[in-house]
Design an enzyme around this catalytic site. Structure first.
Site, PDB file in Angstrom:
ATOM      1  N   LYS A  28      89.966  52.530 101.017  1.00  0.00           N
ATOM      2  CA  LYS A  28      90.931  51.536 100.529  1.00  0.00           C
ATOM      3  C   LYS A  28      91.293  51.834  99.080  1.00  0.00           C
ATOM      4  O   LYS A  28      92.460  51.794  98.683  1.00  0.00           O
ATOM      5  CB  LYS A  28      90.315  50.142 100.625  1.00  0.00           C
ATOM      6  N   SER A  29      90.276  52.094  98.267  1.00  0.00           N
ATOM      7  CA  SER A  29      90.513  52.269  96.829  1.00  0.00           C
ATOM      8  C   SER A  29      91.342  53.517  96.557  1.00  0.00           C
ATOM      9  O   SER A  29      92.229  53.503  95.688  1.00  0.00           O
ATOM     10  CB  SER A  29      89.175  52.338  96.100  1.00  0.00           C
ATOM     11  N   GLY A  99      92.468  42.144  96.065  1.00  0.00           N
ATOM     12  CA  GLY A  99      92.198  42.162  94.624  1.00  0.00           C
ATOM     13  C   GLY A  99      92.895  43.332  93.959  1.00  0.00           C
ATOM     14  O   GLY A  99      93.428  43.206  92.841  1.00  0.00           O
ATOM     15  N   ARG A 127      90.195  34.013  92.542  1.00  0.00           N
ATOM     16  CA  ARG A 127      89.522  35.128  91.846  1.00  0.00           C
ATOM     17  C   ARG A 127      90.111  35.324  90.440  1.00  0.00           C
ATOM     18  O   ARG A 127      91.287  35.058  90.207  1.00  0.00           O
ATOM     19  CB  ARG A 127      89.639  36.404  92.694  1.00  0.00           C
ATOM     20  N   SER A 172      85.506  42.313  86.375  1.00  0.00           N
ATOM     21  CA  SER A 172      86.123  43.286  87.290  1.00  0.00           C
ATOM     22  C   SER A 172      86.571  44.530  86.537  1.00  0.00           C
ATOM     23  O   SER A 172      87.095  44.431  85.419  1.00  0.00           O
ATOM     24  CB  SER A 172      87.342  42.662  87.977  1.00  0.00           C
ATOM     25  N   SER A 173      86.397  45.672  87.173  1.00  0.00           N
ATOM     26  CA  SER A 173      86.940  46.924  86.621  1.00  0.00           C
ATOM     27  C   SER A 173      88.410  47.077  86.979  1.00  0.00           C
ATOM     28  O   SER A 173      89.105  47.937  86.444  1.00  0.00           O
ATOM     29  CB  SER A 173      86.165  48.118  87.181  1.00  0.00           C
ATOM     30  N   SER A 199      81.291  48.089  87.682  1.00  0.00           N
ATOM     31  CA  SER A 199      81.900  48.968  88.692  1.00  0.00           C
ATOM     32  C   SER A 199      82.518  50.229  88.072  1.00  0.00           C
ATOM     33  O   SER A 199      83.601  50.667  88.462  1.00  0.00           O
ATOM     34  CB  SER A 199      82.971  48.203  89.493  1.00  0.00           C
ATOM     35  N   ASP A 315      79.851  46.556  96.113  1.00  0.00           N
ATOM     36  CA  ASP A 315      80.371  46.301  97.472  1.00  0.00           C
ATOM     37  C   ASP A 315      79.330  46.660  98.536  1.00  0.00           C
ATOM     38  O   ASP A 315      79.485  46.286  99.701  1.00  0.00           O
ATOM     39  CB  ASP A 315      81.642  47.127  97.744  1.00  0.00           C
ATOM     40  N   ARG A 346      79.382  36.360  96.994  1.00  0.00           N
ATOM     41  CA  ARG A 346      78.608  37.184  97.929  1.00  0.00           C
ATOM     42  C   ARG A 346      77.098  37.034  97.756  1.00  0.00           C
ATOM     43  O   ARG A 346      76.348  37.186  98.712  1.00  0.00           O
ATOM     44  CB  ARG A 346      79.018  38.658  97.781  1.00  0.00           C
TER      45      ARG A 346
HETATM   46  O1  LIG Z   1      89.099  49.464  91.962  1.00  0.00           O
HETATM   47  C1  LIG Z   1      88.801  49.288  93.145  1.00  0.00           C
HETATM   48  O2  LIG Z   1      89.399  49.865  94.073  1.00  0.00           O
HETATM   49  C2  LIG Z   1      87.701  48.355  93.465  1.00  0.00           C
HETATM   50  C3  LIG Z   1      86.829  47.944  92.479  1.00  0.00           C
HETATM   51  C4  LIG Z   1      85.690  47.053  92.737  1.00  0.00           C
HETATM   52  O3  LIG Z   1      86.008  45.766  92.230  1.00  0.00           O
HETATM   53  P1  LIG Z   1      85.434  45.195  90.814  1.00  0.00           P
HETATM   54  O4  LIG Z   1      85.817  46.137  89.751  1.00  0.00           O
HETATM   55  O5  LIG Z   1      86.132  43.865  90.717  1.00  0.00           O
HETATM   56  O6  LIG Z   1      83.938  45.073  90.954  1.00  0.00           O
HETATM   57  C5  LIG Z   1      85.389  46.921  94.217  1.00  0.00           C
HETATM   58  O7  LIG Z   1      84.545  45.816  94.441  1.00  0.00           O
HETATM   59  C6  LIG Z   1      86.663  46.738  95.039  1.00  0.00           C
HETATM   60  O8  LIG Z   1      86.356  46.642  96.413  1.00  0.00           O
HETATM   61  C7  LIG Z   1      87.571  47.919  94.861  1.00  0.00           C
HETATM   62  C1  LIG Z   2      85.974  43.322  96.618  1.00  0.00           C
HETATM   63  C2  LIG Z   2      86.684  43.909  97.563  1.00  0.00           C
HETATM   64  O1  LIG Z   2      88.022  43.974  97.606  1.00  0.00           O
HETATM   65  P1  LIG Z   2      89.186  43.684  96.551  1.00  0.00           P
HETATM   66  O2  LIG Z   2      88.546  43.366  95.232  1.00  0.00           O
HETATM   67  O3  LIG Z   2      89.962  44.951  96.498  1.00  0.00           O
HETATM   68  O4  LIG Z   2      89.945  42.547  97.123  1.00  0.00           O
HETATM   69  C3  LIG Z   2      86.014  44.579  98.707  1.00  0.00           C
HETATM   70  O5  LIG Z   2      86.709  45.308  99.454  1.00  0.00           O
HETATM   71  O6  LIG Z   2      84.810  44.400  98.908  1.00  0.00           O
END
Ligand SMILES: O=C(O)C1=C[C@@H](OP(=O)(O)O)[C@@H](O)[C@H](O)C1
Ligand SMILES: C=C(OP(=O)(O)O)C(=O)O
EC number: 2.5.1.19
Length: 437
Positions: A28-29, A99, A127, A172-173, A199, A315, A346
């Site tokens: 996904k990322s 997110g 969020r 959050s990153s 993260s 995650d 979580r």
């Molecule tokens: O940059 C990204 O793709 C992500 C960063 C992480 O979030 P945080 O930086 O909020 O921990 C992770 O939990 C999320 O699923 C994907």
């Molecule tokens: C935190 C997650 O997703 P996002 O922050 O991208 O909504 C995840 O996929 O666990």
């Protein structure tokens, strides 16, 4: 018949398990970063083997509304993106539950011209977003939020100058990633200091992909990041399988004494979550990370008495917490306070669901200790959180007839085919496990 606990399901020397090959969908990322970088690069880019799930479709749709053309081949072998550089014109953008969309797209919008309104589901509205909105404001963007610094968010864009800003990245990153990806589209260089960054591997992933799309980023000894205003060039990219998703099949191997291989996820992976295999190693599983694949082989026993900081790979902490009752001693997971701010709280959701299974759990602000014990029949409250559903499915596989999910379909956020793939790999994984009760 007497059953022992933890169950001794592991292979003996004469019955070493044959290796199962898991089909794990794309990251996904990586998919969402590649989509955005391709959008910001004038010309045609191809994203091969993209993840097709709620989060990536929402992201793709959002870009379309920002004027980017995306053509998918009928089988989604690749997505062809015609990037526009900066976005122009007004748009309303629905981020759904993603997110990444809510945190990556407003900075990109601010580099363009027009009025951009971002909104999302009730889950996403809850969020945090304020550190990003504040950072954009300090860079000179006009940002208006109807809630307490969250969605809906309106960006009235006239392009953006660079400068030097510090940002609180303890929740959050993704704010940092959003600003970094937008930075080459600013009128002058941007220097960013991310304070208390969580993260971190996701920021490293961002920098790696930005460089592939032609950006120059300098990292100073003090940790600040400086990005020049040179824009991006179109690029073709193959998406790796998702390392966070792979944790469910790796944990299943460790907990049931199987051997599972994930091709395409190896030493050169850009995903920090592959380090989840270090956690499984600490619990006694055999792990082989090769150039082109990773294999986890369970011994049938999980060694407890371990304490792990999972803050950089949060995650994945639920996957570990879900199999922790099967270990022969307590498992402590630390450093995951920011995991309270995701699709669900979580830390609380894991603690409550494990307690409902009859497992002793101690919960702290940023940690959990899970004690060994046999889970009892429980319907898990998923809170529309894909990772709660997938993590407890692993426990249900290892401890048959225990786990039902109140919302098995919520896995579609990142892995719509999860239950089918689990059933294909592990024939004893029965669909009734997932039936709403
Ligand atoms: O940059 C990204 O793709 C992500 C960063 C992480 O979030 P945080 O930086 O909020 O921990 C992770 O939990 C999320 O699923 C994907
Ligand atoms: C935190 C997650 O997703 P996002 O922050 O991208 O909504 C995840 O996929 O666990």
């Amino acid at each position: 018949m007497t059953t022992t606990f933890p169950p001794a399901t592991g292979p003996t020397a004469s019955t070493a398990p044959s290796t199962l090959t898991a089909q794990i969908p794309g990251s996904k990322s990586l998919t969402n970063r590649a989509l955005l970088l391709a959008a910001a690069a004038p010309g045609t880019s191809r994203v091969w083997a993209p993840l097709v799930s709620d989060d990536t479709l929402a992201f793709r749709d959002a870009l379309t509304r920002l004027g980017v053309r995306v053509r998918a081949t009928p089988d989604d072998e690749y997505w062809e993106i015609t990037g526009t550089g900066r976005p122009l014109g007004d748009a309303r953008i629905w981020c759904a539950d993603a997110g990444t969309a809510a945190r990556f797209l407003p900075p990109y919008a601010a580099t363009g011209e027009g009025e951009f309104v971002f909104d999302g589901s009730a889950q996403l509205r809850a969020r945090p977003l304020r550190p990003l909105a504040d950072a954009l404001t300090r860079l000179g963007a006009r940002v208006r939020s109807d809630g307490p610094g969250s969605l809906p968010l309106t960006v009235s864009a006239t392009g953006l100058d660079g400068g030097s800003i510090a940002l609180d990245a303890s929740t959050s990153s993704q704010y940092v990633t959003g600003l970094l990806i937008a930075a080459p589209l600013l009128r002058s260089p941007l220097t960013l200091v991310a304070r208390d960054l969580v993260s971190r591997p996701y920021v490293d992933m961002t920098l790696a992909l930005m460089r592939r799309f032609g950006a120059t980023v300098e990292e100073s000894a003090d940790g600040s990041l400086t990005v020049g205003p040179g824009g991006y060039r179109p690029t073709d990219l193959v998406i790796e399988p998702d390392a966070s998703t792979a944790t469910y099949v790796f944990a299943a191997a460790a907990a049931t004494g199987r051997s599972v291989r994930v091709p395409g996820l190896g030493k050169a992976s850009l995903q920090g979550d592959l380090r989840f295999t270090d956690a499984l190693r600490r619990l006694g599983a055999h792990v082989e990370v090769a150039c082109d694949a990773t294999t986890v082989t369970g011994t049938g026993r999980l060694r407890g008495g371990v304490s792990l900081d999972m803050g950089e790979i949060s995650d994945t902490f639920m996957t570990l917490a879900a199999i922790a009752p099967l270990a022969d001693g307590p498992v402590t997971i630390r450093g995951v306070a920011h995991a309270r701010l995701k699709e669900s709280d979580r830390v609380a959701a894991m603690a409550r669901n494990l307690a409902a299974c009859g497992i002793r759990v101690e919960e702290g602000p940023d940690r959990l200790t899970v004690h060994p014990g046999p889970p009892r029949r429980t319907t898990i409250a998923c809170h529309r959180d894909h990772r709660i559903a997938m993590a407890f499915s692993v426990l249900g596989l290892a401890a048959p007839d225990t786990i039902s999910l109140d919302d098995p379909g919520c896995v579609s956020k990142t892995f719509p085919g999860f239950h089918a793939e689990f059933g294909r790999l592990f024939p004893e994984y029965e669909l009734p496990l997932c039936v709403r009760e």
